[in-house]
Enzyme design. Structure first.
Site, mmCIF file in Angstrom:
data_model
loop_
_atom_site.group_PDB
_atom_site.id
_atom_site.type_symbol
_atom_site.label_atom_id
_atom_site.label_comp_id
_atom_site.label_asym_id
_atom_site.label_seq_id
_atom_site.Cartn_x
_atom_site.Cartn_y
_atom_site.Cartn_z
ATOM 1 N N GLN A 50 0.936 -1.268 -0.079
ATOM 2 C CA GLN A 50 -0.112 -0.098 -0.104
ATOM 3 C C GLN A 50 0.816 1.094 0.004
ATOM 4 O O GLN A 50 0.314 2.524 -0.316
ATOM 5 C CB GLN A 50 -1.092 0.103 1.203
ATOM 6 C CG GLN A 50 -2.227 -0.949 1.222
ATOM 7 C CD GLN A 50 -3.231 -0.911 2.435
ATOM 8 O OE1 GLN A 50 -2.711 -1.401 3.258
ATOM 9 N NE2 GLN A 50 -4.002 -0.328 2.006
ATOM 10 N N LEU A 111 -7.418 1.713 3.396
ATOM 11 C CA LEU A 111 -6.893 3.017 2.772
ATOM 12 C C LEU A 111 -6.760 3.145 1.436
ATOM 13 O O LEU A 111 -6.465 4.287 1.158
ATOM 14 C CB LEU A 111 -5.743 3.304 3.802
ATOM 15 C CG LEU A 111 -5.741 3.518 5.198
ATOM 16 C CD1 LEU A 111 -4.539 3.917 5.791
ATOM 17 C CD2 LEU A 111 -6.784 4.648 5.462
ATOM 18 N N HIS A 152 -6.851 -9.121 6.807
ATOM 19 C CA HIS A 152 -7.030 -7.989 5.907
ATOM 20 C C HIS A 152 -5.555 -7.561 5.532
ATOM 21 O O HIS A 152 -5.256 -7.484 4.261
ATOM 22 C CB HIS A 152 -7.676 -6.910 6.389
ATOM 23 C CG HIS A 152 -7.926 -5.811 5.517
ATOM 24 N ND1 HIS A 152 -8.980 -5.204 4.809
ATOM 25 C CD2 HIS A 152 -6.907 -4.889 4.834
ATOM 26 C CE1 HIS A 152 -8.732 -4.311 4.029
ATOM 27 N NE2 HIS A 152 -7.588 -3.951 4.156
ATOM 28 N N GLU A 153 -4.773 -7.098 6.260
ATOM 29 C CA GLU A 153 -3.409 -6.828 6.210
ATOM 30 C C GLU A 153 -2.510 -7.991 5.420
ATOM 31 O O GLU A 153 -1.772 -7.672 4.617
ATOM 32 C CB GLU A 153 -2.623 -6.268 7.277
ATOM 33 C CG GLU A 153 -3.303 -5.091 8.225
ATOM 34 C CD GLU A 153 -3.885 -4.096 7.037
ATOM 35 O OE1 GLU A 153 -3.022 -3.741 5.783
ATOM 36 O OE2 GLU A 153 -4.639 -3.337 7.175
HETATM 37 NI NI NI Z 1 -6.423 -2.502 3.135
#
Ligand code: NI
Length: 194
Positions: A50, A111, A152-153
């Site tokens: 990310q 995000l 999720h991460e």
């Molecule tokens: Ni995410």
């Protein structure tokens, strides 16, 4: 130092990250930059891809959850300790194991997908074996929202975003927003080239 957060439509979100091999100063710098970026964006977690870095590392700070009446159930290295001592979590080369007898379906965001939320099915409990930035191994067992966040991460490190885990009904619901975001990302990337 804040880093730009990659948005949906950028290929790096679909790639598999590589194991971290040296636990050096640059890894510590990366983790602190990732935390700065996550806090600035008001996020709960952030993974290497990310910020455009294909390394197996993610950061989480459960103190940032919006509803702190939701208890944060976890143990670290076999002990239950106060949340403040465990946060922020920086997990390097994590290995996840899904535990628990049932799954939970709850709304989730990311995000890299600003303003987009959808219900995702996740294991209610996980075990995470990982290294800290000094190369020391740890074992985290956590439940509920914390477990959701870890799943999720960890998914990001395998090139998987939460929208890849949606039912077709959920995906249908957010399709127009996804399309709009993808277009915004494409326009942004185009503007960067000039
Ligand atoms: Ni995410």
């Amino acid at each position: 130092m804040e880093m730009r957060i990659v948005k949906f439509g950028e290929g790096v979100l679909k790639e598999r990250s590589k194991e971290v091999e040296s636990f050096d100063e640059s890894l510590k710098k990366l983790s602190s930059d990732m935390l700065d970026s996550m806090y600035a964006a008001n996020g709960l977690g952030l993974a290497g891809p990310q910020v455009g870095v294909l390394k197996r590392i993610f950061v989480i700070d459960m103190r940032r959850r919006s509803d702190d009446s939701v208890p944060c159930v976890f143990s670290l290295d076999g002990k239950s300790i106060p949340l403040d001592l465990a946060m922020p979590l920086v997990a390097v080369n994590p290995k996840i194991e899904l535990l628990g007898d049932y799954v939970e379906i709850t709304e989730e965001g990311c995000l890299s997908f600003p303003g987009i939320y959808a219900e995702v099915e996740r294991a209610e409990k996980v075990r995470l074996n990982y290294f800290d930035t000094d190369g020391v191994p740890h074992e985290l067992v956590c439940e509920g929202l914390f477990a959701r966040c870890v799943q999720h991460e960890n998914d990001h490190l395998d090139g998987i975003s939460f929208v890849d885990r949606l039912s077709s009904a959920q995906l249908f619901k957010i399709a127009p927003k996804l399309k709009r975001l993808k277009r915004q990302t494409r326009d942004f990337l185009k503007s960067q080239k000039h």
